[in-house]
Write an enzyme that holds these catalytic residues in place. Structure first.
Site, PDB file in Angstrom:
ATOM      1  N   ARG A 173     -10.854 -11.950   7.149  1.00 23.35           N
ATOM      2  CA  ARG A 173      -9.653 -12.604   6.592  1.00 23.35           C
ATOM      3  C   ARG A 173      -9.998 -13.944   5.952  1.00 23.35           C
ATOM      4  O   ARG A 173      -9.293 -14.428   5.073  1.00 23.35           O
ATOM      5  CB  ARG A 173      -8.617 -12.862   7.697  1.00 23.35           C
ATOM      6  CG  ARG A 173      -8.017 -11.610   8.304  1.00 23.35           C
ATOM      7  CD  ARG A 173      -6.798 -11.992   9.126  1.00 23.35           C
ATOM      8  NE  ARG A 173      -6.407 -10.961  10.071  1.00 23.35           N
ATOM      9  CZ  ARG A 173      -5.603  -9.945   9.779  1.00 23.35           C
ATOM     10  NH1 ARG A 173      -5.129  -9.806   8.567  1.00 23.35           N
ATOM     11  NH2 ARG A 173      -5.285  -9.068  10.711  1.00 23.35           N
ATOM     12  N   ASP A 216       0.860  -1.180   0.000  1.00 17.95           N
ATOM     13  CA  ASP A 216       0.000   0.000   0.000  1.00 17.95           C
ATOM     14  C   ASP A 216       0.904   1.239   0.000  1.00 17.95           C
ATOM     15  O   ASP A 216       1.438   1.610  -1.046  1.00 17.95           O
ATOM     16  CB  ASP A 216      -0.922  -0.101   1.220  1.00 17.95           C
ATOM     17  CG  ASP A 216      -1.981   0.987   1.294  1.00 17.95           C
ATOM     18  OD1 ASP A 216      -2.466   1.428   0.246  1.00 17.95           O
ATOM     19  OD2 ASP A 216      -2.332   1.403   2.418  1.00 17.95           O
TER      20      ASP A 216
HETATM   21  P1  IMP Z   1       1.750  -0.289   3.911  1.00 21.44           P
HETATM   22  O1  IMP Z   1       2.793  -0.291   4.971  1.00 21.44           O
HETATM   23  O2  IMP Z   1       0.977   0.994   3.860  1.00 21.44           O
HETATM   24  O3  IMP Z   1       2.253  -0.708   2.541  1.00 21.44           O
HETATM   25  O4  IMP Z   1       0.635  -1.266   4.362  1.00 21.44           O
HETATM   26  C1  IMP Z   1       0.707  -2.598   4.291  1.00 21.44           C
HETATM   27  C2  IMP Z   1      -0.321  -3.196   5.234  1.00 21.44           C
HETATM   28  O5  IMP Z   1      -1.505  -2.366   5.350  1.00 21.44           O
HETATM   29  C3  IMP Z   1      -0.815  -4.485   4.671  1.00 21.44           C
HETATM   30  O6  IMP Z   1       0.019  -5.554   5.056  1.00 21.44           O
HETATM   31  C4  IMP Z   1      -2.214  -4.575   5.235  1.00 21.44           C
HETATM   32  O7  IMP Z   1      -2.178  -5.152   6.527  1.00 21.44           O
HETATM   33  C5  IMP Z   1      -2.666  -3.142   5.366  1.00 21.44           C
HETATM   34  N1  IMP Z   1      -3.544  -2.721   4.238  1.00 21.44           N
HETATM   35  C6  IMP Z   1      -3.278  -1.816   3.284  1.00 21.44           C
HETATM   36  N2  IMP Z   1      -4.300  -1.675   2.411  1.00 21.44           N
HETATM   37  C7  IMP Z   1      -5.247  -2.539   2.824  1.00 21.44           C
HETATM   38  C8  IMP Z   1      -6.564  -2.883   2.327  1.00 21.44           C
HETATM   39  O8  IMP Z   1      -7.069  -2.399   1.304  1.00 21.44           O
HETATM   40  N3  IMP Z   1      -7.230  -3.826   3.053  1.00 21.44           N
HETATM   41  C9  IMP Z   1      -6.741  -4.413   4.164  1.00 21.44           C
HETATM   42  N4  IMP Z   1      -5.502  -4.131   4.656  1.00 21.44           N
HETATM   43  C10 IMP Z   1      -4.772  -3.200   3.997  1.00 21.44           C
END
Ligand code: IMP
Ligand code: MG
Length: 186
Positions: A164, A102
């Site tokens: 989940r 993300d």
């Molecule tokens: P990042 O550090 O922002 O890249 O986020 C990664 C983590 O955010 C993932 O491993 C998920 O746990 C959570 N995440 C990000 N987007 C989503 C989504 O659309 N649905 C559910 N979890 C998300």
């Protein structure tokens, strides 16, 4: 279909064929080399267990737990809850497997920490990729699907700790987000 779901984005059949494709890519990339799949808990447990069963070459499996989300759908600070032992990291070729890329903060932080602890190489494989949300410059080495800027659940991904176990990837109905959840997510 679950009553809280608005729309299914990836069906079970689409997920199976997407994972077959990426398992082939991973197999070609690591053929003849030792490597360890490092599954990032909790979100990637479903993806990692399906992925490794489609990779026919030797591999080892390790887990780490990290959370980056507070109560809502916005990214927070990265918290590492547990890590593989030193001899599972040092000198090893690691393939970090996560549910979704993300903002990129989670994988960026984890890659740096694994390198600091002596990993020989750290690559990444994600089930979903939301490139429009990136806050740190990071590209996954392998990814199954790209998704638009939309919060999704299922196939390991949660909202407030739930959903989940859905076998597909879906978006939730608007009203589900309007009553604030309390559970912590990983
Ligand atoms: P990042 O550090 O922002 O890249 O986020 C990664 C983590 O955010 C993932 O491993 C998920 O746990 C959570 N995440 C990000 N987007 C989503 C989504 O659309 N649905 C559910 N979890 C998300
Ligand atoms: Mg996660």
């Amino acid at each position: 279909m679950h009553a809280d779901i608005d729309r299914i984005l990836f069906s079970e059949a689409e997920i199976v064929s997407g994972i077959d494709r990426v398992a082939g890519e991973v197999t070609r990339a690591y053929s003849g080399r030792d490597f360890t799949v490092v599954s990032v808990l909790k979100g990637s447990c479903v993806f990692a267990s399906d992925l490794i069963r489609r990779i026919p070459i030797p591999l080892e499996l390790a887990f780490l737990a990290a959370s980056s989300y507070g109560d809502g759908t916005e990214s927070g600070a990265l918290e590492i809850n547990f890590f593989p032992t030193g001899n599972e990291i040092e000198g090893r070729n690691l393939l970090l497997v996560d549910d979704i890329l993300d903002t990129g903060r989670t994988l960026h932080g984890l890659k740096a920490e694994l390198a600091r602890r002596g990993a020989a190489e750290v690559r990444s494989c994600v089930f979903l990729d939301k490139p429009s949300r990136r806050a740190v410059p990071l590209q996954a080495d392998f990814r199954v699907f790209e998704v638009q800027n939309l919060f999704v659940v299922g196939y390991g991904l949660d909202y407030a700790g739930r959903y989940r176990n859905l076998p597909y990837v879906a978006s939730l109905r608007e009203e589900i987000y309007s009553s604030p959840p309390t559970a912590r997510k990983a």
